[in-house]
Design a protein around this motif. Structure first.
Motif, PDB file in Angstrom:
ATOM      1  N   LEU A   1     -19.031  15.022 -32.211  1.00  0.00           N
ATOM      2  CA  LEU A   1     -18.721  14.461 -30.890  1.00  0.00           C
ATOM      3  C   LEU A   1     -17.740  15.339 -30.127  1.00  0.00           C
ATOM      4  N   ARG A   2     -16.809  15.930 -30.843  1.00  0.00           N
ATOM      5  CA  ARG A   2     -15.747  16.695 -30.186  1.00  0.00           C
ATOM      6  C   ARG A   2     -16.148  18.127 -29.879  1.00  0.00           C
TER       7      ARG A   2
ATOM      8  N   GLY B   1       8.067   8.789 -30.019  1.00  0.00           N
ATOM      9  CA  GLY B   1       7.158   9.101 -31.110  1.00  0.00           C
ATOM     10  C   GLY B   1       6.296   7.948 -31.570  1.00  0.00           C
ATOM     11  N   ARG B   2       6.495   6.759 -31.018  1.00  0.00           N
ATOM     12  CA  ARG B   2       5.717   5.590 -31.413  1.00  0.00           C
ATOM     13  C   ARG B   2       4.292   5.695 -30.860  1.00  0.00           C
ATOM     14  N   ARG B   3       3.327   5.366 -31.707  1.00  0.00           N
ATOM     15  CA  ARG B   3       1.917   5.419 -31.301  1.00  0.00           C
ATOM     16  C   ARG B   3       1.587   4.293 -30.321  1.00  0.00           C
ATOM     17  N   VAL B   4       0.689   4.617 -29.379  1.00  0.00           N
ATOM     18  CA  VAL B   4       0.180   3.632 -28.435  1.00  0.00           C
ATOM     19  C   VAL B   4      -1.339   3.779 -28.417  1.00  0.00           C
ATOM     20  N   PHE B   5      -2.025   2.698 -28.743  1.00  0.00           N
ATOM     21  CA  PHE B   5      -3.485   2.699 -28.806  1.00  0.00           C
ATOM     22  C   PHE B   5      -4.064   2.176 -27.499  1.00  0.00           C
ATOM     23  N   THR B   6      -5.115   2.837 -27.033  1.00  0.00           N
ATOM     24  CA  THR B   6      -5.789   2.411 -25.806  1.00  0.00           C
ATOM     25  C   THR B   6      -7.014   1.568 -26.160  1.00  0.00           C
ATOM     26  N   GLU B   7      -7.619   0.992 -25.132  1.00  0.00           N
ATOM     27  CA  GLU B   7      -8.880   0.256 -25.327  1.00  0.00           C
ATOM     28  C   GLU B   7      -9.936   1.172 -25.952  1.00  0.00           C
ATOM     29  N   GLY B   8      -9.973   2.422 -25.478  1.00  0.00           N
ATOM     30  CA  GLY B   8     -10.919   3.387 -26.028  1.00  0.00           C
ATOM     31  C   GLY B   8     -10.664   3.671 -27.495  1.00  0.00           C
ATOM     32  N   ASP B   9      -9.391   3.761 -27.882  1.00  0.00           N
ATOM     33  CA  ASP B   9      -9.047   3.958 -29.293  1.00  0.00           C
ATOM     34  C   ASP B   9      -9.539   2.780 -30.134  1.00  0.00           C
ATOM     35  N   ILE B  10      -9.311   1.576 -29.638  1.00  0.00           N
ATOM     36  CA  ILE B  10      -9.724   0.372 -30.363  1.00  0.00           C
ATOM     37  C   ILE B  10     -11.242   0.358 -30.515  1.00  0.00           C
ATOM     38  N   ALA B  11     -11.950   0.696 -29.446  1.00  0.00           N
ATOM     39  CA  ALA B  11     -13.418   0.736 -29.512  1.00  0.00           C
ATOM     40  C   ALA B  11     -13.887   1.781 -30.518  1.00  0.00           C
ATOM     41  N   TRP B  12     -13.278   2.959 -30.510  1.00  0.00           N
ATOM     42  CA  TRP B  12     -13.680   4.013 -31.439  1.00  0.00           C
ATOM     43  C   TRP B  12     -13.371   3.614 -32.886  1.00  0.00           C
ATOM     44  N   ILE B  13     -12.238   2.955 -33.102  1.00  0.00           N
ATOM     45  CA  ILE B  13     -11.912   2.469 -34.443  1.00  0.00           C
ATOM     46  C   ILE B  13     -12.999   1.503 -34.910  1.00  0.00           C
ATOM     47  N   GLY B  14     -13.544   0.708 -33.993  1.00  0.00           N
ATOM     48  CA  GLY B  14     -14.661  -0.179 -34.336  1.00  0.00           C
ATOM     49  C   GLY B  14     -15.877   0.600 -34.793  1.00  0.00           C
TER      50      GLY B  14
ATOM     51  N   THR C   1     -19.577  19.572 -29.862  1.00  0.00           N
ATOM     52  CA  THR C   1     -20.892  19.937 -29.343  1.00  0.00           C
ATOM     53  C   THR C   1     -21.346  18.962 -28.270  1.00  0.00           C
ATOM     54  N   GLY C   2     -21.981  19.484 -27.283  1.00  0.00           N
ATOM     55  CA  GLY C   2     -22.560  18.648 -26.247  1.00  0.00           C
ATOM     56  C   GLY C   2     -24.004  18.320 -26.563  1.00  0.00           C
ATOM     57  N   ASP C   3     -24.436  18.674 -27.777  1.00  0.00           N
ATOM     58  CA  ASP C   3     -25.826  18.512 -28.182  1.00  0.00           C
ATOM     59  C   ASP C   3     -26.072  17.133 -28.786  1.00  0.00           C
ATOM     60  N   PRO C   4     -26.623  16.214 -27.999  1.00  0.00           N
ATOM     61  CA  PRO C   4     -26.895  14.881 -28.540  1.00  0.00           C
ATOM     62  C   PRO C   4     -27.903  14.903 -29.695  1.00  0.00           C
ATOM     63  N   ALA C   5     -28.777  15.898 -29.739  1.00  0.00           N
ATOM     64  CA  ALA C   5     -29.784  15.956 -30.798  1.00  0.00           C
ATOM     65  C   ALA C   5     -29.134  16.054 -32.173  1.00  0.00           C
ATOM     66  N   SER C   6     -28.044  16.819 -32.295  1.00  0.00           N
ATOM     67  CA  SER C   6     -27.376  16.944 -33.590  1.00  0.00           C
ATOM     68  C   SER C   6     -26.739  15.621 -34.003  1.00  0.00           C
TER      69      SER C   6
ATOM     70  N   ASP D   1     -18.272  12.278 -44.137  1.00  0.00           N
ATOM     71  CA  ASP D   1     -19.365  12.033 -43.193  1.00  0.00           C
ATOM     72  C   ASP D   1     -18.829  11.613 -41.828  1.00  0.00           C
ATOM     73  N   VAL D   2     -17.847  10.736 -41.823  1.00  0.00           N
ATOM     74  CA  VAL D   2     -17.278  10.291 -40.546  1.00  0.00           C
ATOM     75  C   VAL D   2     -16.555  11.458 -39.868  1.00  0.00           C
ATOM     76  N   GLN D   3     -15.886  12.296 -40.656  1.00  0.00           N
ATOM     77  CA  GLN D   3     -15.249  13.488 -40.084  1.00  0.00           C
ATOM     78  C   GLN D   3     -16.302  14.391 -39.442  1.00  0.00           C
ATOM     79  N   ARG D   4     -17.411  14.564 -40.123  1.00  0.00           N
ATOM     80  CA  ARG D   4     -18.469  15.425 -39.573  1.00  0.00           C
ATOM     81  C   ARG D   4     -19.002  14.852 -38.262  1.00  0.00           C
ATOM     82  N   PHE D   5     -19.262  13.540 -38.244  1.00  0.00           N
ATOM     83  CA  PHE D   5     -19.762  12.917 -37.026  1.00  0.00           C
ATOM     84  C   PHE D   5     -18.742  13.042 -35.902  1.00  0.00           C
ATOM     85  N   THR D   6     -17.483  12.790 -36.207  1.00  0.00           N
ATOM     86  CA  THR D   6     -16.422  12.907 -35.206  1.00  0.00           C
ATOM     87  C   THR D   6     -16.355  14.341 -34.679  1.00  0.00           C
ATOM     88  N   SER D   7     -16.507  15.287 -35.588  1.00  0.00           N
ATOM     89  CA  SER D   7     -16.500  16.695 -35.194  1.00  0.00           C
ATOM     90  C   SER D   7     -17.679  17.007 -34.273  1.00  0.00           C
TER      91      SER D   7
END
Length: 128
Positions: free
Chosen positions: A76-77, A41-54, A79-84, A68-74
């Motif tokens: 990304l997850r 159950g221990r968390r393990v962070f990847t390089e990608g996780d560290i970059a995203w946290i940045g 929609t494939g629409d970069p315009a939004s 706002d960050v939740q909306r942006f994250t949503s």
């Protein structure tokens, strides 16, 4: 660093400058993750996780709230629409630019007051 670019929660906290509580909060609020977990159950962070946290930290430093960050994250997850995504970021950038303009004006007022009261203090010291 653990094997294969994977980090313990403590290492992730050190690398990102965030507390363990903040990392857990960001995961609960779906700003980061899902974070991989080891069989115990221990968390393990990847390089990608560290970059995203940045990225999340940068957005928070830019004044975006959790919603706002939740909306942006949503965006990304879900929609494939970069315009939004671009529209969202442009809107937030415009708000940040407006905020910076107001902060620069406030700094100017503070500088004027410092100068004014500094001069008065110097006058009072000279006559004392």
């Amino acid at each position: 660093m653990t094997l294969n670019g994977r980090y313990s929660p403590g290492e992730a906290a050190d690398l990102t400058g965030l507390s363990l509580d903040t990392l857990r909060y960001y995961e609960r609020e779906a700003l980061i993750g899902p974070i991989e977990r080891l069989p115990g159950g221990r968390r393990v962070f990847t390089e990608g996780d560290i970059a995203w946290i940045g990225v999340v930290t940068c957005l928070r430093d830019a004044g975006l709230g959790i919603a706002d960050v939740q909306r942006f994250t949503s965006l990304l997850r879900t929609t494939g629409d970069p315009a939004s995504r671009v529209e969202f970021l442009r809107e937030r950038r415009a708000a940040l630019a407006d905020h910076m303009t107001r902060m620069e004006a406030a700094m100017g007022v503070l500088d004027d007051k410092i100068k004014y009261y500094g001069a008065r203090q110097a006058e009072e010291s000279a006559t004392a």
